[in-house]
Write a protein that holds these residues in place. Structure first.
Motif, PDB file in Angstrom:
ATOM      1  N   LYS A 161      56.916   7.062 -93.415  1.00 38.55           N
ATOM      2  CA  LYS A 161      56.231   8.177 -94.054  1.00 38.55           C
ATOM      3  C   LYS A 161      56.239   9.465 -93.240  1.00 38.55           C
ATOM      4  N   GLU A 162      56.293   9.349 -91.918  1.00 41.01           N
ATOM      5  CA  GLU A 162      55.911  10.475 -91.075  1.00 41.01           C
ATOM      6  C   GLU A 162      57.036  11.416 -90.652  1.00 41.01           C
ATOM      7  N   ILE A 163      58.285  11.040 -90.875  1.00 43.21           N
ATOM      8  CA  ILE A 163      59.388  11.867 -90.382  1.00 43.21           C
ATOM      9  C   ILE A 163      59.919  12.753 -91.496  1.00 43.21           C
ATOM     10  N   PRO A 164      59.745  14.071 -91.402  1.00 39.89           N
ATOM     11  CA  PRO A 164      60.259  14.969 -92.446  1.00 39.89           C
ATOM     12  C   PRO A 164      61.765  14.789 -92.646  1.00 39.89           C
ATOM     13  N   GLY A 165      62.175  14.625 -93.906  1.00 46.65           N
ATOM     14  CA  GLY A 165      63.587  14.450 -94.224  1.00 46.65           C
ATOM     15  C   GLY A 165      64.027  13.003 -94.229  1.00 46.65           C
ATOM     16  N   LEU A 166      63.197  12.109 -93.693  1.00 47.37           N
ATOM     17  CA  LEU A 166      63.572  10.692 -93.637  1.00 47.37           C
ATOM     18  C   LEU A 166      62.520   9.799 -94.279  1.00 47.37           C
ATOM     19  N   GLN A 167      61.679  10.374 -95.137  1.00 48.93           N
ATOM     20  CA  GLN A 167      60.657   9.573 -95.799  1.00 48.93           C
ATOM     21  C   GLN A 167      61.296   8.444 -96.594  1.00 48.93           C
ATOM     22  N   GLY A 168      60.705   7.268 -96.459  1.00 52.91           N
ATOM     23  CA  GLY A 168      61.229   6.087 -97.142  1.00 52.91           C
ATOM     24  C   GLY A 168      62.194   5.287 -96.298  1.00 52.91           C
ATOM     25  N   LYS A 169      62.670   5.868 -95.202  1.00 52.44           N
ATOM     26  CA  LYS A 169      63.583   5.171 -94.309  1.00 52.44           C
ATOM     27  C   LYS A 169      62.832   4.746 -93.050  1.00 52.44           C
ATOM     28  N   PRO A 170      62.950   3.476 -92.650  1.00 54.79           N
ATOM     29  CA  PRO A 170      62.175   3.013 -91.494  1.00 54.79           C
ATOM     30  C   PRO A 170      62.693   3.586 -90.169  1.00 54.79           C
ATOM     31  N   VAL A 171      61.761   4.100 -89.385  1.00 56.09           N
ATOM     32  CA  VAL A 171      62.077   4.642 -88.064  1.00 56.09           C
ATOM     33  C   VAL A 171      61.122   4.028 -87.054  1.00 56.09           C
ATOM     34  N   ALA A 172      61.659   3.411 -86.014  1.00 58.71           N
ATOM     35  CA  ALA A 172      60.838   2.830 -84.950  1.00 58.71           C
ATOM     36  C   ALA A 172      60.583   3.894 -83.894  1.00 58.71           C
ATOM     37  N   LEU A 173      59.335   4.296 -83.778  1.00 62.92           N
ATOM     38  CA  LEU A 173      58.941   5.292 -82.792  1.00 62.92           C
ATOM     39  C   LEU A 173      58.589   4.586 -81.489  1.00 62.92           C
ATOM     40  N   ILE A 174      59.407   4.790 -80.480  1.00 65.02           N
ATOM     41  CA  ILE A 174      59.192   4.152 -79.177  1.00 65.02           C
ATOM     42  C   ILE A 174      58.706   5.211 -78.201  1.00 65.02           C
ATOM     43  N   GLY A 175      57.469   5.096 -77.786  1.00 66.39           N
ATOM     44  CA  GLY A 175      56.904   6.079 -76.869  1.00 66.39           C
ATOM     45  C   GLY A 175      57.545   5.995 -75.499  1.00 66.39           C
ATOM     46  N   THR A 176      58.159   7.092 -75.076  1.00 62.84           N
ATOM     47  CA  THR A 176      58.780   7.140 -73.740  1.00 62.84           C
ATOM     48  C   THR A 176      58.004   8.066 -72.798  1.00 62.84           C
ATOM     49  N   SER A 177      56.959   8.682 -73.313  1.00 57.81           N
ATOM     50  CA  SER A 177      56.026   9.425 -72.469  1.00 57.81           C
ATOM     51  C   SER A 177      54.707   9.515 -73.212  1.00 57.81           C
ATOM     52  N   GLU A 178      53.679   9.928 -72.508  1.00 61.22           N
ATOM     53  CA  GLU A 178      52.336   9.947 -73.079  1.00 61.22           C
ATOM     54  C   GLU A 178      51.626  11.217 -72.648  1.00 61.22           C
ATOM     55  N   LYS A 179      50.911  11.815 -73.584  1.00 61.44           N
ATOM     56  CA  LYS A 179      50.193  13.038 -73.259  1.00 61.44           C
ATOM     57  C   LYS A 179      49.042  12.771 -72.296  1.00 61.44           C
ATOM     58  N   GLY A 180      48.718  13.773 -71.509  1.00 59.63           N
ATOM     59  CA  GLY A 180      47.577  13.681 -70.613  1.00 59.63           C
ATOM     60  C   GLY A 180      46.274  13.912 -71.350  1.00 59.63           C
ATOM     61  N   TYR A 181      45.174  13.772 -70.622  1.00 59.86           N
ATOM     62  CA  TYR A 181      43.848  13.804 -71.250  1.00 59.86           C
ATOM     63  C   TYR A 181      42.893  14.597 -70.366  1.00 59.86           C
ATOM     64  N   LEU A 182      42.161  15.498 -70.981  1.00 58.61           N
ATOM     65  CA  LEU A 182      41.162  16.283 -70.245  1.00 58.61           C
ATOM     66  C   LEU A 182      40.098  16.781 -71.218  1.00 58.61           C
ATOM     67  N   SER A 183      38.850  16.718 -70.780  1.00 56.20           N
ATOM     68  CA  SER A 183      37.765  17.350 -71.521  1.00 56.20           C
ATOM     69  C   SER A 183      37.062  18.341 -70.601  1.00 56.20           C
ATOM     70  N   ILE A 184      36.701  19.487 -71.172  1.00 55.52           N
ATOM     71  CA  ILE A 184      35.987  20.527 -70.433  1.00 55.52           C
ATOM     72  C   ILE A 184      34.725  20.887 -71.207  1.00 55.52           C
ATOM     73  N   ASP A 185      33.593  20.916 -70.493  1.00 57.41           N
ATOM     74  CA  ASP A 185      32.335  21.363 -71.094  1.00 57.41           C
ATOM     75  C   ASP A 185      32.190  22.864 -70.908  1.00 57.41           C
ATOM     76  N   LEU A 186      31.844  23.559 -71.992  1.00 55.29           N
ATOM     77  CA  LEU A 186      31.479  24.970 -71.924  1.00 55.29           C
ATOM     78  C   LEU A 186      29.962  25.047 -72.014  1.00 55.29           C
ATOM     79  N   LYS A 187      29.329  25.742 -71.046  1.00 54.60           N
ATOM     80  CA  LYS A 187      27.868  25.835 -71.048  1.00 54.60           C
ATOM     81  C   LYS A 187      27.447  27.292 -70.942  1.00 54.60           C
TER      82      LYS A 187
END
Length: 482
Positions: free
Chosen positions: A222-248
């Motif tokens: 479903k998620e790949i524009p132009g390839l809907q209906g065709k199976p695509v295996a998404l293999i994560g080869t990197s991962e986003k970092g994570y950060l939260s900042i409080d504004l006070k």
């Protein structure tokens, strides 16, 4: 003079068109091809085992809440009873109270081990949402050919499929060439301290893994524009970092009948708006670049042409991806206000107001760079910035698509799911695998499921046949492990 200029302009346009067409037609497919594997016969008992597993409410609420020890220990006893050969032939260790590490010794100790991961815990089910569930969320019910319940998609399917595949291999008296470590964290949904402790233990033992496989990607139609209906295996080869900042913000309040021109809430809201109006720059680097290399040649002609000629069409591609939340997350560090707090009474102007902003960092963007961006974007000394370091994680490194781990994984995918295309991609959510950065430089994120249904939401479920295929996938991956 006019004719010469027109001729020159026409020549430039023709050369430009020629370059575009050459690059488009020489943009060839790099999709792997393997013969379809024989379907693995899977007993219905495997379905019952997952059903029972879902009935254990191994819930993670927050990083500060202690796990329900009686539930997790009962779950561990159930696994020991259900998989007797694993219990007999593999070494089991419990780390950080509830995380499980199974060691399956390989034939060749000279080979680096691999690490296969899943997590035991699940997210809670909101009481207010219960009437909207079609079944008991912890009932493990089978209905309409699907298995329903919290954890059926995230991530008990991977845990049980791995154990089912291993038990079957042991029944066949098989032993892998290299050692396999199974790491099943107990608090992935609350920060992953369990697997962090496992990684620390591995470091003290000098364990270096050839590759690591955890959840993160999936098969999508479903998620790949132009390839809907065709199976695509998404293999994560990197991962986003994570950060939260409080504004006070702290500004003298008062009675609501006599509001000043600017209150703490005004300053805070303005700060959030300024930050949101200055997004991070977009990029197709790393995993997203590999994603285009793998899928670009499979796209319809217009999309293929744009991807093959990013030197010209990159701004257009950015605009296309920015249109959806998922697409935007793949190309930039995201900014998401998640918590706002101010006031205690409707007729009192609060003296303080705060907001928590969550960032998911694109590889190449550091935590320090995000902090600087926030400070410059808001540009208001009345707004105090506080980094929440407890879960701060830099973005991961990039796993090569030429690595042995990636090649073995794509082989198992193509054999198990005929007609499925392979696509490296950037994992936008946080997984336990990030804790293994010091154990291996080849970390892969993929679970054998198709377009997860209800993950973290309502009516989580998995198809019964899909679960059986997942067992077959892990069986082939381990049987063919080199």
């Amino acid at each position: 003079m006019g004719k010469k200029f027109a001729f020159f302009l026409l020549t430039v346009v023709l050369i430009l068109v020629l370059i575009i067409l050459i690059k488009t037609f020489t943009f060839k497919s790099i999709q792997p091809t393997y013969p379809t594997a024989t379907t693995l016969a899977v007993s219905d008992s495997a379905i019952v085992h997952l059903q029972q597993g879902i009935r254990f409410k191994t819930v993670s609420v927050s990083d500060r809440a202690k796990p329900d020890s009686s539930t997790f220990l009962a779950f561990h006893r159930y696994l020991a009873k259900t998989y007797p050969l694993i219990q007999q032939k593999l070494r089991l260790e419990t780390v950080a109270g509830y995380s499980l590490v199974y060691t399956w010794k390989g034939k060749n100790p000279a080979l680096k081990p691999v690490i296969l991961m899943a997590h035991q815990d699940v997210v809670p089910v909101e009481k207010a949402s219960l009437p909207q569930w079609k079944v008991d969320p912890f009932g493990g019910t089978i209905k309409d050919g699907k298995l329903w319940g919290r954890g059926s998609a995230d991530d008990k399917i991977s845990l049980f499929a791995l154990l089912e595949a291993t038990e079957k291999l042991l029944q066949e008296n098989r032993q892998p060439e290299r050692t396999i470590y199974f790491v099943f964290g107990h608090d992935e949904e609350a920060g992953g301290k369990g697997v962090k402790a496992v990684a620390a233990l591995f470091k003290t033992r000098g364990i270096k893994a050839d590759w690591v496989l955890d959840e993160g990607g999936e098969i999508t139609k479903k998620e790949i524009p132009g390839l809907q209906g065709k199976p695509v295996a998404l293999i994560g080869t990197s991962e986003k970092g994570y950060l939260s900042i409080d504004l006070k913000v702290n500004i003298e309040g008062g009675h609501s009948s006599m509001p000043k021109t600017e209150t703490a809430i005004d300053v805070l809201v303005n700060a959030v708006q300024k930050l949101r109006s200055k997004p991070f720059p977009a990029s197709f680097a790393g995993s997203t670049g590999d994603f285009f290399n793998y899928l670009g040649p499979e796209m319809p002609f217009t999309s293929k042409m744009a991807i093959a000629n990013q030197w010209l069409f990159k701004p257009l591609l950015f605009k296309i991806y920015e249109k959806s939340a998922g697409g935007n997350a793949l190309i930039r560090t995201t900014i998401a206000p998640t918590i706002l707090q101010a006031g205690v009474k409707d007729n009192v102007i609060p003296t303080s107001a705060s907001a928590t902003i969550n960032f998911r960092l694109l590889p190449g963007t550091s935590i320090d760079a995000v902090f600087r961006h926030v400070k410059e974007a808001i540009n208001d000394n009345r707004v105090q910035l506080i980094k929440k370091d407890a879960f701060a994680e830099e973005a991961s490194g990039l796993t090569s698509t030429q690595s042995e781990g990636f090649k073995q994984l794509e082989k198992a995918v193509v054999e198990s799911y005929p007609g499925t295309m392979i696509a490296p991609y950037l994992t936008v959510g946080a997984t336990d695998s990030r804790q293994m950065a010091g154990i291996s430089n080849c970390i892969l994120r993929f679970a054998p499921v198709t377009d997860l249904k209800g993950m973290h939401g309502l009516n989580e479920h998995i198809g019964v046949d899909e679960y059986k295929k997942a067992i077959g996938f892990y069986y082939r991956l381990m049987k063919d492990l080199k």
